[in-house]
Design an enzyme around this catalytic site. Structure first.
Site, PDB file in Angstrom:
ATOM      1  N   CYS A 176      -2.337   9.626   2.455  1.00 55.14           N
ATOM      2  CA  CYS A 176      -1.824   9.032   1.209  1.00 55.14           C
ATOM      3  C   CYS A 176      -2.708   9.365   0.014  1.00 55.14           C
ATOM      4  CB  CYS A 176      -1.704   7.526   1.370  1.00 55.14           C
ATOM      5  SG  CYS A 176      -3.234   6.740   1.879  1.00 55.14           S
ATOM      6  N   GLU A 210       0.889  -1.176   0.000  1.00 55.99           N
ATOM      7  CA  GLU A 210       0.000   0.000   0.000  1.00 55.99           C
ATOM      8  C   GLU A 210       0.923   1.221   0.000  1.00 55.99           C
ATOM      9  OE1 GLU A 210      -3.353   0.148   0.022  1.00 55.99           O
ATOM     10  OE2 GLU A 210      -3.732  -1.993   0.092  1.00 55.99           O
TER      11      GLU A 210
HETATM   12  P1  NAD Z   1       8.102   4.816   5.153  1.00 58.64           P
HETATM   13  O1  NAD Z   1       8.155   3.975   3.932  1.00 58.64           O
HETATM   14  O2  NAD Z   1       9.227   5.712   5.443  1.00 58.64           O
HETATM   15  O3  NAD Z   1       7.916   3.913   6.450  1.00 58.64           O
HETATM   16  C1  NAD Z   1       6.867   2.979   6.582  1.00 58.64           C
HETATM   17  C2  NAD Z   1       7.319   1.853   7.486  1.00 58.64           C
HETATM   18  O4  NAD Z   1       8.402   1.161   6.882  1.00 58.64           O
HETATM   19  C3  NAD Z   1       7.808   2.291   8.864  1.00 58.64           C
HETATM   20  O5  NAD Z   1       7.324   1.381   9.826  1.00 58.64           O
HETATM   21  C4  NAD Z   1       9.312   2.190   8.736  1.00 58.64           C
HETATM   22  O6  NAD Z   1       9.986   1.947   9.949  1.00 58.64           O
HETATM   23  C5  NAD Z   1       9.464   1.006   7.814  1.00 58.64           C
HETATM   24  N1  NAD Z   1      10.725   0.962   7.084  1.00 58.64           N
HETATM   25  C6  NAD Z   1      11.573   1.974   6.795  1.00 58.64           C
HETATM   26  N2  NAD Z   1      12.618   1.520   6.079  1.00 58.64           N
HETATM   27  C7  NAD Z   1      12.417   0.202   5.906  1.00 58.64           C
HETATM   28  C8  NAD Z   1      13.133  -0.826   5.220  1.00 58.64           C
HETATM   29  N3  NAD Z   1      14.266  -0.595   4.590  1.00 58.64           N
HETATM   30  N4  NAD Z   1      12.601  -2.065   5.208  1.00 58.64           N
HETATM   31  C9  NAD Z   1      11.429  -2.317   5.833  1.00 58.64           C
HETATM   32  N5  NAD Z   1      10.719  -1.394   6.504  1.00 58.64           N
HETATM   33  C10 NAD Z   1      11.205  -0.154   6.539  1.00 58.64           C
HETATM   34  O7  NAD Z   1       6.726   5.594   5.010  1.00 58.64           O
HETATM   35  P2  NAD Z   1       6.161   6.728   5.923  1.00 58.64           P
HETATM   36  O8  NAD Z   1       6.963   7.964   5.724  1.00 58.64           O
HETATM   37  O9  NAD Z   1       5.944   6.218   7.305  1.00 58.64           O
HETATM   38  O10 NAD Z   1       4.711   6.927   5.283  1.00 58.64           O
HETATM   39  C11 NAD Z   1       4.442   7.826   4.282  1.00 58.64           C
HETATM   40  C12 NAD Z   1       4.248   7.134   2.958  1.00 58.64           C
HETATM   41  O11 NAD Z   1       3.318   6.093   3.093  1.00 58.64           O
HETATM   42  C13 NAD Z   1       3.686   8.075   1.912  1.00 58.64           C
HETATM   43  O12 NAD Z   1       4.312   7.819   0.680  1.00 58.64           O
HETATM   44  C14 NAD Z   1       2.227   7.677   1.840  1.00 58.64           C
HETATM   45  O13 NAD Z   1       1.591   7.968   0.632  1.00 58.64           O
HETATM   46  C15 NAD Z   1       2.316   6.215   2.083  1.00 58.64           C
HETATM   47  N6  NAD Z   1       1.048   5.723   2.601  1.00 58.64           N
HETATM   48  C16 NAD Z   1       0.305   4.891   1.840  1.00 58.64           C
HETATM   49  C17 NAD Z   1      -0.920   4.452   2.301  1.00 58.64           C
HETATM   50  C18 NAD Z   1      -1.779   3.525   1.505  1.00 58.64           C
HETATM   51  O14 NAD Z   1      -2.718   3.003   2.086  1.00 58.64           O
HETATM   52  N7  NAD Z   1      -1.511   3.288   0.237  1.00 58.64           N
HETATM   53  C19 NAD Z   1      -1.380   4.877   3.544  1.00 58.64           C
HETATM   54  C20 NAD Z   1      -0.599   5.732   4.286  1.00 58.64           C
HETATM   55  C21 NAD Z   1       0.628   6.145   3.821  1.00 58.64           C
END
Ligand code: NAD
Length: 473
Positions: A253, A219
């Site tokens: 998002c 997602e």
């Molecule tokens: P992010 O990708 O930075 O982090 C998300 C999660 O991934 C966190 O728990 C983080 O600790 C973990 N993470 C970070 N690096 C990782 C790695 N190398 N391997 C595995 N896990 C890792 O995202 P964010 O900044 O928390 O969220 C914002 C983004 O999420 C935006 O792009 C937004 O559009 C998207 N988003 C999408 C949805 C959806 O339903 N499609 C919903 C909310 C947010």
């Protein structure tokens, strides 16, 4: 990696082993138990609403309490109730027809729990985006471990406590930590990995999961456009787009990321959105109903986008505000940017804050090309009272979801699958789609001792030839 993170990684490995063993012992969790699990999710939301709301607000600096009530607590309660209500129907084996040669055989799709799921969640709706996938997993009869975002530690801690109080560790558990823990999490042999977050990290998650052939739901994010057609009134477009953009201060998002407006109406629509913002949040800086930006890093990133536009002489519209108070509260005032260049950060990166660029288009076709020249967005919004025109926009673009004369709310319709396409994600959830994301559809064909296809065995005779001829017709 910190010592605490190393500990969390060891902990999650042992919990995963325990959950896998528990799953083997109970492969088909009875539906009444699953319903009870869903009730527990709804109850823990109700009983701890204030504490959860406080934790989220603490993480953001300030999160509008009503936004938490609507988009986190009520959402999860409704979601769990919806899954519970439809569980019997969704979980029921589905009988399908069989070809003549297999009659009187019986073909059935059994909907079986996929096993142990890993759920990685982001910070922007830190409770909902962990608990809604969990509700889907529990409804499907799975076990799960959640890894919440390190940017919302208070929410992560309260989820960890509430989950530990309500579920056995070998059923549901929460592990905390940052990217190092997240990265280690993705290398484990899950039966399904459900990731919500940025497209950039999503790519890494998909690659790590591929090593173990772990199926993933991704997602992700992206730039969701709002196209205002020439026929659509400015005030109505501004009300809707302004609301969707400013909810959670744009940290959504599916928030409208940028607007495509008929040439010459960019400023008029932009100013109308600022007027809406001024009316909704007369004192955004001190108004608790206007949410703060989650961290200094994110705050600086958004300010840099505005500064880049100003430095290039681009018109930036903001309501009057006390900039010192805004800074102290880590708030970005509602901001509209008129026609920024396509190579500016706000037109390349997902904005994820209350900044709204507006670009003009000459013909609708130009707006569609603008969208189609870019990655497939998570959502697309079209504003038009002309059904044919709105239909044309839908027909000639691709996005995860869409709204006609509305934004954001498509994700609150429980039976609409929610997910992206291409760079904005793969797989979907909510409602039955969420149940199926954590379900293995097992095809089972049963026959008695005898059925006509036995005659198809070698040495092949006239019967086999006739069957082959017939089937090739
Ligand atoms: P992010 O990708 O930075 O982090 C998300 C999660 O991934 C966190 O728990 C983080 O600790 C973990 N993470 C970070 N690096 C990782 C790695 N190398 N391997 C595995 N896990 C890792 O995202 P964010 O900044 O928390 O969220 C914002 C983004 O999420 C935006 O792009 C937004 O559009 C998207 N988003 C999408 C949805 C959806 O339903 N499609 C919903 C909310 C947010």
């Amino acid at each position: 990696m910190s010592e605490a993170e190393a500990k969390q990684i060891e902990r999650m490995k042992s919990i995963l082993a325990a959950q896998k063993a528990a799953f083997r012992a109970e492969r088909h969790r009875p539906l009444d138990k699953r319903k009870h699990d869903l009730d527990k999710i709804a109850d823990l939301c109700r009983k701890n609403a204030d504490a959860i709301t406080d934790a989220i607000s603490q993480d953001f600096g300030n999160r509008a309490r009503i936004e938490t009530a609507i988009a986190e607590l009520a959402f999860v309660i409704q979601d769990a109730a919806h899954i519970k209500k439809h569980l019997n129907k969704w979980a029921k084996p589905k009988r399908v027809g069989v070809p003549l040669t297999l009659m009187p055989g019986k073909a059935v799709i059994r909907r079986e729990p996929i096993g142990v799921a890993g759920i990685i969640s982001p910070w922007n709706y830190p409770f909902q985006l962990a608990m809604a996938p969990l509700a889907a997993a529990l409804g499907a009869g799975c076990r799960a471990i959640i890894k919440p975002s390190e940017y919302t530690p208070a929410t992560a801690e309260i989820m960890k406590r509430l989950i530990a109080e309500n579920f056995e560790e070998d059923h549901v558990s929460v592990v905390t930590g940052g990217p190092a823990v997240g990265q280690a999490f993705t290398t484990l042999k899950w039966d399904h990995l459900f990731y919500t977050g940025s497209t950039q990290v999503g790519r890494l998650v998909a690659m790590a999961a591929a090593d173990n052939l772990v199926p993933v739901t991704l997602e992700l994010g992206g730039k969701s456009p709002a196209i205002v057609a020439p026929d659509y009134p400015t005030e109505q477009a501004a009300k809707s787009i302004g609301w969707g953009k400013l909810f959670n201060a744009g940290q959504t998002c599916v928030a409208p990321d940028y607007v495509l407006a008929p040439n010459g109406r960019e400023r008029e629509i932009g100013q109308a959105i600022i007027d809406v913002a001024q009316h909704q949040f007369p004192e955004a800086a001190s108004d608790d109903a206007y949410t703060s930006i989650v961290s200094d890093r994110h705050y600086e990133r958004l300010n840099a986008m505005i500064e880049e536009a100003r430095a290039a002489g681009i018109e930036v519209l903001q309501p009057e505000h006390d900039s010192q108070a805004a800074q102290a509260a880590r708030k970005i005032p509602p901001t509209v940017v008129i026609d920024p260049p396509e190579d500016s950060a706000m037109m390349i990166e997902e904005i994820f804050g209350p900044i709204l660029p507006i670009k003009g288009y000459a013909e609708l076709e130009g707006a569609l090309d603008f969208v189609n020249d870019r990655e497939r967005p998570l959502a697309l919004y079209v504003y038009s009272t002309d059904k044919t025109q709105a239909e044309r926009v839908l027909d000639e673009t691709i996005s995860g979801g869409a709204g006609v004369n509305i934004n954001l709310m498509h994700l609150s319709v429980p039976d609409l699958p929610f997910g992206g396409v291409g760079a904005s994600g793969q797989g979907a959830y909510h409602g039955e789609t969420g149940f199926r994301a954590f379900t293995h559809e097992r095809s089972v064909l049963s026959t008695g001792k005898w059925h006509p296809s036995r005659l198809l065995a070698p040495p092949y005779g006239k019967f086999a030839e006739r069957v082959a001829q017939r089937q090739m017709k």
